[in-house]
Each structure stands twice: as C-alpha cells, then as structure tokens.
Design a protein around this motif. Structure first.
Motif, PDB file in Angstrom:
ATOM      1  N   ILE A  19       0.874  -1.173   0.000  1.00 42.98           N
ATOM      2  CA  ILE A  19       0.000   0.000   0.000  1.00 42.98           C
ATOM      3  C   ILE A  19       0.908   1.218   0.000  1.00 42.98           C
ATOM      4  CG2 ILE A  19      -1.848   1.226   1.211  1.00 42.98           C
ATOM      5  CD1 ILE A  19      -2.515  -1.464   2.578  1.00 42.98           C
ATOM      6  N   PHE A  20       0.767   2.073  -0.978  1.00 39.92           N
ATOM      7  CA  PHE A  20       1.689   3.196  -1.131  1.00 39.92           C
ATOM      8  C   PHE A  20       0.927   4.463  -1.466  1.00 39.92           C
ATOM      9  CE2 PHE A  20       1.076   1.536  -5.389  1.00 39.92           C
ATOM     10  CZ  PHE A  20       1.005   2.678  -6.181  1.00 39.92           C
ATOM     11  N   ASN A  21       1.586   5.603  -1.244  1.00 36.92           N
ATOM     12  CA  ASN A  21       1.050   6.858  -1.762  1.00 36.92           C
ATOM     13  C   ASN A  21       2.045   7.471  -2.725  1.00 36.92           C
ATOM     14  OD1 ASN A  21       2.921   8.454  -0.248  1.00 36.92           O
ATOM     15  ND2 ASN A  21       1.570   8.356   1.517  1.00 36.92           N
ATOM     16  N   SER A  22       1.541   8.314  -3.638  1.00 39.23           N
ATOM     17  CA  SER A  22       2.399   8.788  -4.712  1.00 39.23           C
ATOM     18  C   SER A  22       1.782   9.999  -5.409  1.00 39.23           C
ATOM     19  CB  SER A  22       2.609   7.661  -5.739  1.00 39.23           C
ATOM     20  OG  SER A  22       3.387   8.103  -6.824  1.00 39.23           O
ATOM     21  N   HIS A  23       2.664  10.770  -6.068  1.00 40.70           N
ATOM     22  CA  HIS A  23       2.220  11.814  -7.002  1.00 40.70           C
ATOM     23  C   HIS A  23       2.476  11.394  -8.450  1.00 40.70           C
ATOM     24  CE1 HIS A  23       1.429  14.819  -3.915  1.00 40.70           C
ATOM     25  NE2 HIS A  23       2.571  14.524  -3.356  1.00 40.70           N
ATOM     26  N   ASP A  24       3.057  10.218  -8.653  1.00 40.30           N
ATOM     27  CA  ASP A  24       3.454   9.765  -9.988  1.00 40.30           C
ATOM     28  C   ASP A  24       2.243   9.206 -10.738  1.00 40.30           C
ATOM     29  OD1 ASP A  24       4.628   8.769 -12.239  1.00 40.30           O
ATOM     30  OD2 ASP A  24       5.976   7.384 -11.202  1.00 40.30           O
ATOM     31  N   THR A  25       1.685  10.005 -11.634  1.00 39.34           N
ATOM     32  CA  THR A  25       0.476   9.589 -12.344  1.00 39.34           C
ATOM     33  C   THR A  25       0.745   8.526 -13.401  1.00 39.34           C
ATOM     34  OG1 THR A  25       0.734  11.418 -13.915  1.00 39.34           O
ATOM     35  CG2 THR A  25      -0.644  11.808 -11.966  1.00 39.34           C
ATOM     36  N   THR A  26       2.033   8.297 -13.765  1.00 38.61           N
ATOM     37  CA  THR A  26       2.308   7.243 -14.746  1.00 38.61           C
ATOM     38  C   THR A  26       1.922   5.874 -14.196  1.00 38.61           C
ATOM     39  OG1 THR A  26       4.597   6.959 -13.962  1.00 38.61           O
ATOM     40  CG2 THR A  26       4.219   8.583 -15.695  1.00 38.61           C
ATOM     41  N   ILE A  27       1.847   5.756 -12.872  1.00 38.04           N
ATOM     42  CA  ILE A  27       1.428   4.484 -12.273  1.00 38.04           C
ATOM     43  C   ILE A  27      -0.014   4.165 -12.649  1.00 38.04           C
ATOM     44  CG2 ILE A  27       0.999   3.313 -10.069  1.00 38.04           C
ATOM     45  CD1 ILE A  27       3.304   4.946  -8.888  1.00 38.04           C
ATOM     46  N   MET A  28      -0.850   5.208 -12.759  1.00 45.34           N
ATOM     47  CA  MET A  28      -2.259   5.001 -13.137  1.00 45.34           C
ATOM     48  C   MET A  28      -2.401   4.557 -14.585  1.00 45.34           C
ATOM     49  SD  MET A  28      -4.066   8.379 -11.564  1.00 45.34           S
ATOM     50  CE  MET A  28      -3.727   9.018  -9.932  1.00 45.34           C
ATOM     51  N   GLY A  29      -1.569   5.118 -15.461  1.00 49.33           N
ATOM     52  CA  GLY A  29      -1.643   4.789 -16.881  1.00 49.33           C
ATOM     53  C   GLY A  29      -2.744   5.535 -17.607  1.00 49.33           C
ATOM     54  N   ASP A  30      -2.599   5.641 -18.917  1.00 49.42           N
ATOM     55  CA  ASP A  30      -3.602   6.299 -19.754  1.00 49.42           C
ATOM     56  C   ASP A  30      -4.272   5.341 -20.723  1.00 49.42           C
ATOM     57  OD1 ASP A  30      -3.999   8.929 -18.994  1.00 49.42           O
ATOM     58  OD2 ASP A  30      -2.133   9.592 -19.901  1.00 49.42           O
ATOM     59  N   SER A  31      -3.965   4.071 -20.578  1.00 47.32           N
ATOM     60  CA  SER A  31      -4.657   3.060 -21.374  1.00 47.32           C
ATOM     61  C   SER A  31      -4.711   1.780 -20.568  1.00 47.32           C
ATOM     62  CB  SER A  31      -3.932   2.809 -22.709  1.00 47.32           C
ATOM     63  OG  SER A  31      -2.705   2.136 -22.494  1.00 47.32           O
ATOM     64  N   HIS A  32      -5.601   0.908 -20.956  1.00 44.23           N
ATOM     65  CA  HIS A  32      -5.767  -0.356 -20.244  1.00 44.23           C
ATOM     66  C   HIS A  32      -4.482  -1.164 -20.259  1.00 44.23           C
ATOM     67  CE1 HIS A  32      -7.087  -4.694 -20.202  1.00 44.23           C
ATOM     68  NE2 HIS A  32      -7.573  -4.259 -19.071  1.00 44.23           N
ATOM     69  N   GLU A  33      -3.715  -1.045 -21.338  1.00 40.12           N
ATOM     70  CA  GLU A  33      -2.524  -1.873 -21.515  1.00 40.12           C
ATOM     71  C   GLU A  33      -1.342  -1.407 -20.665  1.00 40.12           C
ATOM     72  OE1 GLU A  33      -4.345  -0.637 -23.976  1.00 40.12           O
ATOM     73  OE2 GLU A  33      -5.339  -2.504 -24.589  1.00 40.12           O
ATOM     74  N   ASP A  34      -1.237  -0.101 -20.388  1.00 46.37           N
ATOM     75  CA  ASP A  34      -0.042   0.383 -19.698  1.00 46.37           C
ATOM     76  C   ASP A  34      -0.264   0.667 -18.214  1.00 46.37           C
ATOM     77  OD1 ASP A  34      -1.491   2.720 -19.644  1.00 46.37           O
ATOM     78  OD2 ASP A  34       0.001   3.938 -20.699  1.00 46.37           O
ATOM     79  N   ARG A  35      -1.385   0.226 -17.650  1.00 39.74           N
ATOM     80  CA  ARG A  35      -1.643   0.463 -16.233  1.00 39.74           C
ATOM     81  C   ARG A  35      -0.811  -0.469 -15.356  1.00 39.74           C
ATOM     82  NH1 ARG A  35      -8.046   0.454 -16.907  1.00 39.74           N
ATOM     83  NH2 ARG A  35      -8.285   2.507 -17.865  1.00 39.74           N
ATOM     84  N   LEU A  36      -0.161   0.130 -14.357  1.00 40.06           N
ATOM     85  CA  LEU A  36       0.539  -0.670 -13.361  1.00 40.06           C
ATOM     86  C   LEU A  36      -0.419  -1.155 -12.282  1.00 40.06           C
ATOM     87  CD1 LEU A  36       3.786   1.452 -12.863  1.00 40.06           C
ATOM     88  CD2 LEU A  36       3.565  -0.717 -14.072  1.00 40.06           C
ATOM     89  N   VAL A  37      -1.516  -0.436 -12.108  1.00 45.84           N
ATOM     90  CA  VAL A  37      -2.526  -0.804 -11.111  1.00 45.84           C
ATOM     91  C   VAL A  37      -3.906  -0.779 -11.772  1.00 45.84           C
ATOM     92  CG1 VAL A  37      -1.216  -0.017  -9.113  1.00 45.84           C
ATOM     93  CG2 VAL A  37      -2.682   1.594 -10.316  1.00 45.84           C
ATOM     94  N   GLY A  38      -4.792  -1.629 -11.294  1.00 49.67           N
ATOM     95  CA  GLY A  38      -6.149  -1.675 -11.818  1.00 49.67           C
ATOM     96  C   GLY A  38      -7.004  -0.544 -11.272  1.00 49.67           C
ATOM     97  N   ARG A  39      -8.196  -0.395 -11.841  1.00 48.16           N
ATOM     98  CA  ARG A  39      -9.069   0.704 -11.436  1.00 48.16           C
ATOM     99  C   ARG A  39      -9.467   0.626  -9.977  1.00 48.16           C
ATOM    100  NH1 ARG A  39     -13.579  -0.185 -15.827  1.00 48.16           N
ATOM    101  NH2 ARG A  39     -12.725  -2.307 -15.617  1.00 48.16           N
ATOM    102  N   ASP A  40      -9.634  -0.581  -9.441  1.00 43.86           N
ATOM    103  CA  ASP A  40     -10.035  -0.687  -8.033  1.00 43.86           C
ATOM    104  C   ASP A  40      -8.831  -0.732  -7.092  1.00 43.86           C
ATOM    105  OD1 ASP A  40      -9.186  -3.206  -8.735  1.00 43.86           O
ATOM    106  OD2 ASP A  40     -10.832  -4.267  -7.763  1.00 43.86           O
ATOM    107  N   GLN A  41      -7.651  -0.446  -7.621  1.00 42.62           N
ATOM    108  CA  GLN A  41      -6.451  -0.330  -6.793  1.00 42.62           C
ATOM    109  C   GLN A  41      -6.028   1.129  -6.611  1.00 42.62           C
ATOM    110  OE1 GLN A  41      -4.135  -3.265  -9.268  1.00 42.62           O
ATOM    111  NE2 GLN A  41      -3.703  -4.192  -7.284  1.00 42.62           N
ATOM    112  N   ILE A  42      -6.852   2.052  -7.063  1.00 40.69           N
ATOM    113  CA  ILE A  42      -6.548   3.481  -6.989  1.00 40.69           C
ATOM    114  C   ILE A  42      -7.492   4.153  -5.996  1.00 40.69           C
ATOM    115  CG2 ILE A  42      -6.514   5.656  -8.278  1.00 40.69           C
ATOM    116  CD1 ILE A  42      -5.801   4.028 -10.785  1.00 40.69           C
ATOM    117  N   TRP A  43      -6.902   4.874  -5.058  1.00 36.45           N
ATOM    118  CA  TRP A  43      -7.651   5.618  -4.044  1.00 36.45           C
ATOM    119  C   TRP A  43      -7.213   7.082  -4.044  1.00 36.45           C
ATOM    120  CZ3 TRP A  43     -11.149   3.483  -0.298  1.00 36.45           C
ATOM    121  CH2 TRP A  43     -11.349   2.104  -0.444  1.00 36.45           C
TER     122      TRP A  43
END
Length: 443
Positions: free
Chosen positions: A362-386
């Motif tokens: 469980i981590f916190n971050s300002h790095d939006t690249t972790i979220m990704g801008d497409s389904h293929e490049d996401r490091l975390v799924g939609r229900d893993q983002i808070w």
C-alpha cells in the motif's frame, strides 16, 4: 485462468478509523477486489471452512494533493499496530494514552478515536478493533469466523472483559493483568495467550511504515538480512537490477551487537530512554561496496545519493515482506527514485511469480504514470486506486476511483490531472505572481 486459492494465507482485507489524524469522520480502506478488478491482479484467499474464497488485491495506491492526508492513511495503520505491539510493555500505567485525534475541531479533539481492521489470519477471517481516548481504552473486541459465523474471542468495555468459549481460564487470567490504558490483545500476548498470540504476531509482521523517519532503520535491516546467504542473493539481485553498481553492503558487527542489546533492554522495560528502535540502530555504521574501473571501492552512506539510500532502505523490507506474505506501507514511493524503478517495484507485488505468498503493498504517490492512460499500460487496476481530498474544514476524505465508475479504457492519469476525479491541488497563480511582486519591491 482462475487463480490458485491460498487456503492458509494471511492478508489485509480492510481498515477503518475515525477521529484519527486528519480523518475527523469515519474512513474505510479496502483491499478486496471489485467487479472492476483486473483478473491478472486478483488473488483468491480461503477465509473459512468450505466457503467460497475472497478476491483480494496485492497492491493499492493513494493519490492526492500535498497535505491532503495520503500519508495519514498509512500513519493511522501504523498507529494501530503501535498500540497493539507496545501499549502493555511500554505504556506508563498512570500515563494515559498517546493518540492523534483530529485537532482542527475542538469538539473532535475531545471525542474518542476508533480503529478497526479485517484480516485473514492463517486461512480464517478475523475482525479486531478498539476505541480509546486520552486516558484509557474504552472498548476493544476481537472475533473470528472459522465456519462463516462470528465466534467471539473477547469483548471489552472499560475494565470488564467478556470472553468466548475457548481458553476461558487463560483469558480470565489475562483480564486480571489488564490496565486501563493497555490493550487486552497486547496484555494477552505478554502472557503468551495461545489463542490471541497469532493475532498479536500478525501486527508484529505487518503494517511496516516505510517513510523518511524509518529510513536509517530500514537501511540497517537490509544489511542485517544480507548475513543470511539466501536473503543476500535476493537483495543483491534487487540492488543490481537498479543499476547502482553496488556489490555489497557492510556494517560494523560489534556496533550491531551493541545495538541489539540496547534494543532488548528497551523491550524488556529496563531502558526507556529510546522511544523508537530506529534511534538505537542509527548508531550502527553501514557502508556500500561499489564496482570500480580497476577495483572495488567502499563508500560510507553519507557519500551516497539520496536515491541510492532510499532504494537501499526499501529492498530489505521488500524482500522480507515478499517472503513472509506481509503488508508493506510505503510513503511517497517515488521519492528520488526513477519512474522505471518504481514501476518494477509495483510489479514485484502484482505478479504471482515474484509474489507467491500474497504479500501486499500500500503506497502513496504523485506519480500519475502508475495510473496509466490506457488499459494496456496500467501498473494498477481501477479498483487499486484511491484518492484523498482535503475538505474546507481541514479534514480528509478518502474515496476509491471505483466510486466514480471509470470505464475500462479510460485515460485515468490524464483525467486525474484534469481534475475530473477531484483530489488535485487548487493552486493560485495570483498568489505566485504576488510573491514575484514582493521580491521585486525594495525593502
């Protein structure tokens, strides 16, 4: 392909708190997978005899503006662990309870604080929680679900303790040792209560907060693990993978042995001068051996870059957590680390190959690249983002991305930066311009 079901795993399911740090109202954080989960990230865990497994997530990321409360989610979990581990051994019998209520509201500052956690412990779901104020423990309870229905371990109201059907005599004996400002679970562990000791031990192995305050301790932890040949190989693999040219990590063994003795005295109550183990361990000298052009070079830690030290302080706990199947809380995971390195760290927990024991990050971050801008490049799924958002009264609101019903192929990082999900800073260009005007104005 469906995931293999772990029948005897121990994982975090959910955490709740109220009137804790910047959370005036109740907040709830969950590691349970939702209908929006990426199947490749979901782990299935048995939680009772003959029941359908729970779908649990290995990673969750917290995002939000500065001072919005991201770190306080992790600190609140760490606070709960600290109460469990130390309230009996280190607590002053007449000293009340140290706590961190929401202080921007006079009424809230006087109200009790509440902590609750849901876990699977050795294949059985457990619920544990307590309520406390500045003077004492007001309530405390623990239940388990071996066959799907709640079985009481104990329930406490003030100094009165109701016990379940198992180990009644031992539980009553612990109640006689109970202090108003000590948790029953902490007290039971000191008496080696067989039914409650595993729950206490779970807190001892989990909810390790990796932040700037614990960095020196974690660097030493990495060096300590390297005394074990198997751990040494794993740690060196992560150090090499980060392209830091590090061949070895060394420490002064005499200083280490002295520090261990000092810590043992502290834990036994013989020496209370040290409020936190990291201050003991900071007396130990560590150095790193680098691969040079012609020969190896040994450098002290104060000669290293901040990024190297941060990675050094992470790899030991990461290896330990992955081996144990524990929960690691990482504060600002991207601090002084390259985004590619952060991505690999997240993948270590997401992938079953590198995380076979269902450890959780469980981590916190300002790095939006972790979220990704497409389904293929996401490091975390939609229900893993808070998200955490600071409200007008200074309190924090915690909410998951799934509450906003994002589409599968939504450009999450882009929409977050556009403010579509909230939890972004509201910056005043006018105030920044005013600073320039003030600087240009002669004194």
């Amino acid at each position: 392909m469906p995931n293999d079901v772990a029948q005897n795993a121990s994982v975090l399911l959910a955490f709740r708190a109220e009137n804790v740090r910047s959370f005036r109202d109740e907040m709830e954080f969950s590691m349970l997978a939702t209908a929006l989960a990426e199947p490749r990230f979901v782990r299935e865990v048995g939680w009772r005899e003959g029941g359908h497994p729970l779908r649990v997530l290995p990673v969750a990321g917290l995002f939000g503006a500065n001072a919005s409360g991201k770190s306080n989610v992790l600190k609140a979990m760490g606070d709960m662990s600290g109460y469990v581990l130390h309230s009996f051994r280190r607590g002053n019998p007449t000293g009340g309870v140290q706590r961190w209520p929401f202080r921007l509201d006079n009424e809230a500052a006087q109200r009790p604080s509440r902590y609750e956690i849901d876990i699977v412990l050795n294949g059985v779901r457990h619920e544990y929680g307590f309520v406390l104020d500045d003077e004492r423990i007001i309530e405390e309870w623990a239940m388990r679900y071996p066959r799907g229905r709640a079985a009481l371990l104990f329930s406490r109201t003030g100094d009165k303790v109701e016990v379940g059907s198992a180990e009644r005599a031992r539980t009553h004996a612990v109640a006689n040792l109970l202090r108003p400002n000590a948790l029953f679970l902490s007290t039971a562990a000191s008496a080696n209560h067989p039914l409650l000791l595993p729950l206490y031990d779970w807190f001892g192995r989990n909810l390790l907060v990796a932040d700037s305050d614990t960095r020196s301790f974690r660097q030493l932890l990495t060096a300590v693990h390297m005394r074990n040949p198997a751990q040494r190989e794993r740690i060196l693999s992560l150090l090499h993978a980060a392209d830091l040219s590090i061949k070895d990590v060394k420490m002064d063994l005499d200083e280490f042995d002295d520090a261990v003795r000092m810590l043992a005295e502290q834990q036994d109550g013989q020496d209370v001068a040290f409020a936190d183990p990291r201050f003991v361990f900071e007396s130990v000298t560590c150095s790193l051996v680098h691969r040079g052009a012609n020969h190896d070079v040994e450098l002290a830690t104060d000669e290293e870059s901040l990024g190297t030290l941060i990675w050094l302080g992470l790899v030991g706990p990461v290896i330990e957590v992955l081996a144990r199947g524990s929960v690691l809380l990482a504060d600002e995971i991207e601090a002084s680390l390259h985004p590619a390195l952060v991505a690999q760290l997240v993948r270590l927990f997401q992938e079953p190959l590198t995380n076979p024991n269902r450890a959780q990050l469980i981590f916190n971050s300002h790095d939006t690249t972790i979220m990704g801008d497409s389904h293929e490049d996401r490091l975390v799924g939609r229900d893993q983002i808070w998200f955490t958002e600071k409200l007008d009264d200074g309190s924090t609101r915690l909410y998951p991305l799934v509450d906003l019903d994002p589409r599968k192929h939504e450009a999450i990082a882009k929409r977050y930066l556009e403010g579509r999900y909230g939890a972004t800073p509201i910056l005043s260009s006018r105030e920044f311009d005013r600073v320039g005007e003030l600087i240009a104005t002669p004194d």
